[in-house]
Scaffold this motif. Structure first.
Motif, short mmCIF file in Angstrom:
data_model
loop_
_atom_site.label_atom_id
_atom_site.label_comp_id
_atom_site.label_asym_id
_atom_site.label_seq_id
_atom_site.Cartn_x
_atom_site.Cartn_y
_atom_site.Cartn_z
N HIS A 23 47.55 52.86 41.14
CA HIS A 23 46.46 53.26 42.02
C HIS A 23 45.99 52.12 42.91
CE1 HIS A 23 45.98 57.19 40.10
NE2 HIS A 23 46.10 56.58 38.93
N THR A 24 46.29 50.89 42.55
CA THR A 24 45.77 49.73 43.27
C THR A 24 46.68 49.30 44.41
OG1 THR A 24 44.71 48.97 41.25
CG2 THR A 24 44.97 47.35 43.00
N PHE A 25 47.99 49.44 44.26
CA PHE A 25 48.94 48.85 45.17
C PHE A 25 49.47 49.89 46.15
CE2 PHE A 25 48.54 45.95 41.86
CZ PHE A 25 49.11 44.76 42.19
N SER A 26 49.53 49.51 47.40
CA SER A 26 50.16 50.36 48.40
C SER A 26 51.49 49.76 48.85
CB SER A 26 49.23 50.51 49.61
OG SER A 26 49.08 49.28 50.27
N GLY A 27 51.71 48.47 48.58
CA GLY A 27 52.96 47.84 48.94
C GLY A 27 53.17 47.71 50.44
N ASN A 28 52.11 47.63 51.21
CA ASN A 28 52.21 47.58 52.67
C ASN A 28 52.07 46.13 53.13
OD1 ASN A 28 52.14 47.93 55.38
ND2 ASN A 28 50.34 49.24 55.42
N PRO A 29 53.17 45.47 53.58
CA PRO A 29 53.06 44.07 54.00
C PRO A 29 52.20 43.88 55.25
CG PRO A 29 55.24 44.94 54.52
CD PRO A 29 54.55 45.98 53.69
N GLN A 30 51.93 44.96 55.99
CA GLN A 30 51.08 44.85 57.17
C GLN A 30 49.62 44.59 56.80
OE1 GLN A 30 51.73 48.40 59.48
NE2 GLN A 30 53.80 47.79 60.09
N ARG A 31 49.29 44.68 55.53
CA ARG A 31 47.94 44.37 55.08
C ARG A 31 47.74 42.89 54.81
NH1 ARG A 31 46.86 47.86 49.96
NH2 ARG A 31 44.68 47.39 50.41
N ALA A 32 48.77 42.09 55.03
CA ALA A 32 48.67 40.64 54.77
C ALA A 32 47.52 40.05 55.56
CB ALA A 32 49.98 39.94 55.14
N GLY A 33 46.72 39.24 54.91
CA GLY A 33 45.58 38.62 55.55
C GLY A 33 44.29 39.40 55.41
N GLN A 34 44.35 40.62 54.85
CA GLN A 34 43.15 41.44 54.71
C GLN A 34 42.43 41.21 53.38
OE1 GLN A 34 43.99 45.56 55.53
NE2 GLN A 34 45.20 45.10 57.34
N ALA A 35 43.07 40.52 52.45
CA ALA A 35 42.45 40.28 51.14
C ALA A 35 41.66 38.99 51.17
CB ALA A 35 43.52 40.22 50.05
N GLY A 36 40.71 38.87 50.25
CA GLY A 36 39.96 37.64 50.09
C GLY A 36 40.47 36.85 48.89
N ALA A 37 39.84 35.70 48.64
CA ALA A 37 40.17 34.87 47.49
C ALA A 37 41.66 34.58 47.40
CB ALA A 37 39.67 35.52 46.20
N SER A 38 42.28 34.22 48.53
CA SER A 38 43.72 33.96 48.55
C SER A 38 44.12 32.75 47.71
CB SER A 38 44.20 33.76 49.99
OG SER A 38 43.51 32.69 50.61
N GLU A 39 43.14 31.93 47.29
CA GLU A 39 43.47 30.80 46.42
C GLU A 39 43.97 31.27 45.06
OE1 GLU A 39 39.05 31.54 45.78
OE2 GLU A 39 40.49 31.57 47.43
N LEU A 40 43.72 32.53 44.72
CA LEU A 40 44.24 33.08 43.47
C LEU A 40 45.76 33.15 43.46
CD1 LEU A 40 41.71 36.02 42.91
CD2 LEU A 40 41.78 33.85 41.67
N LEU A 41 46.38 33.07 44.63
CA LEU A 41 47.83 33.12 44.72
C LEU A 41 48.48 31.74 44.66
CD1 LEU A 41 48.12 35.76 47.60
CD2 LEU A 41 48.25 36.15 45.13
N ILE A 42 47.67 30.68 44.59
CA ILE A 42 48.20 29.32 44.52
C ILE A 42 48.32 28.90 43.06
CG2 ILE A 42 47.82 26.92 45.15
CD1 ILE A 42 46.22 27.86 47.54
N ASN A 43 49.52 28.53 42.67
CA ASN A 43 49.75 28.07 41.30
C ASN A 43 49.37 26.59 41.21
OD1 ASN A 43 50.65 27.41 38.75
ND2 ASN A 43 52.74 28.15 39.06
N PRO A 44 48.32 26.24 40.46
CA PRO A 44 47.88 24.85 40.40
C PRO A 44 48.63 24.02 39.35
CG PRO A 44 46.36 26.19 39.16
CD PRO A 44 47.40 27.13 39.71
N TRP A 45 49.46 24.65 38.53
CA TRP A 45 50.11 23.94 37.42
C TRP A 45 51.48 23.44 37.84
CZ3 TRP A 45 46.21 22.95 34.66
CH2 TRP A 45 45.23 23.90 34.40
N VAL A 46 51.85 22.31 37.29
CA VAL A 46 53.00 21.58 37.80
C VAL A 46 54.32 22.14 37.27
CG1 VAL A 46 54.00 19.29 38.06
CG2 VAL A 46 51.54 19.53 37.88
N ARG A 47 54.41 22.43 36.00
CA ARG A 47 55.69 22.83 35.43
C ARG A 47 56.15 24.18 35.98
NH1 ARG A 47 56.11 20.63 29.18
NH2 ARG A 47 55.09 18.61 29.56
#
Length: 361
Positions: A23-47
């Motif tokens: 119910h959450t995902f539409s899979g539409n790449p044209q929505r890129a940039g419309q979400a907030g808190a994009s830092e959640l997609l950055i992996n801060p861990w090294v390994r």
């Protein structure tokens, strides 16, 4: 019969996770940039970042709190991690806040509780340095600076359900702010891992990340002094409202396989990432280990159009690499101390570098 029961259990958990996902995902790449808190997609861990996050199925210990919280269940006793990332380097000084878009500092702690449970905590802080304040009247600044601050705190619990099934969940608190505007939110992660094979060398994993309510910015920065009517003597404060922002939810599905030859181990891993606000990604990676004391990693993250500048929609080009040196701390307790490094290739910029230290007590 026991193996069949394990598969029934993991299938039920996957189906449970897939219900909200559908119910959450539409899979539409044209929505890129419309979400907030994009830092959640950055992996801060090294390994895990050293092989592009491909090890969703095989991540072990505290770093699983980001990619797949089920891996947190493999914490033996106590684990601590410190890491610093020079995100999108553009200057000559590595790990300098003046020569990178952001400096990311992270800390994590996990503790085994009881026979099968593990509690984990982590905090990720992004520092963007001092940015010049500009206005319409003063486009060149000269009136001071401001410093954006992003911070995510994660509280996780993971558990061993059987010899083959591991699972967990994470609650994340999100905070973004400058001097006069801020936003906060909450997100949930959940993940499972299934271990099989004659020597437990085949692993499967699935994780659902960043599911939560919308965020909205508020603060004095949205207010201004206005005049009502024709009389300049009657003034009032007018407050504007920002639009709501959705979180960048995603689903990871991965597998890995270990090849052990005496003191050597080679692990191959692959993960498919279904993003709700950008293109889907395919992650491939490998790790070589000698006596679990020296580890070398390579990874590649592919998405549609990433090889052509005209169609690429991300600064990350795909390749990643890293290594670890982990040494015993003495005695028979099994305690170790490890140093980690990873690199992610970018264009433009000069890549992203990460360095960390891990203590396993």
């Amino acid at each position: 019969m026991k193996q069949i029961n394990n598969w029934v259990k993991i299938t039920a958990v996957v189906a449970f996770l897939a219900i909200p996902f559908s119910h959450t995902f539409s899979g539409n790449p044209q929505r890129a940039g419309q979400a907030g808190a994009s830092e959640l997609l950055i992996n801060p861990w090294v390994r895990t970042s050293g092989w592009g996050g491909a090890n969703v199925a095989s991540v072990r210990g505290l770093e699983g709190i980001y990619s797949n919280v089920a891996g947190l269940a493999f914490t033996q006793k106590t684990e601590l991690i410190f890491s610093q990332t020079s995100w999108l380097q553009y200057g000559g000084k590595m790990f300098s806040s003046d020569d990178a878009v952001s400096t990311i500092n992270s800390f994590g702690f996990s503790q085994k509780v009881g026979e099968s449970g593990v509690l984990g905590f982590s905090v990720m802080s992004m520092d963007f340095g001092n940015i010049e304040i500009t206005t319409v009247e003063l486009p060149d600044g000269g009136i001071g600076t401001y410093s954006p601050k992003f911070m995510n705190m994660s509280f996780a619990y993971s558990r061993i359900f059987s010899n083959s099934i591991y699972g967990g969940a994470t609650v994340k608190v999100i905070s973004e702010q400058i001097s006069n505007v801020s936003a906060s939110g909450i997100a949930l992660d959940a993940g499972i891992q299934y271990v099989t094979g004659t020597k437990d060398n085949m692993k499967f994993g699935i994780s659902l990340k960043n599911v939560g309510p919308r965020m909205m910015f508020t603060g004095d920065g949205f207010s201004f002094r206005g005049v009502v009517g024709d009389d300049d003597d009657y003034k009032m404060t007018v407050e504007q409202r920002s639009s709501e922002l959705e979180l960048p939810a995603l689903l990871n599905i991965g597998m890995s396989y270990d090849v052990n030859v005496q003191r050597h181990r080679i692990t191959g891993a692959g993960t498919f990432t279904s993003n709700s606000f950008q293109k889907d990604q395919y992650r491939l990676g490998g790790e070589y280990s000698y006596r679990e004391m020296f580890m070398l990693r390579l990874g590649y993250v592919y998405e549609e159009g990433i090889r052509t500048p005209n169609t690429r929609t991300t600064v990350l080009r795909g390749p990643a690499a890293g290594f670890t040196i982990e040494l015993p701390m003495g005695g028979d307790s099994g305690s170790t101390f490890g140093l980690d490094y990873s690199y992610r290739h970018t264009d433009p910029f000069q890549g992203s570098h990460a360095i960390g230290a891990r203590i396993n007590l």
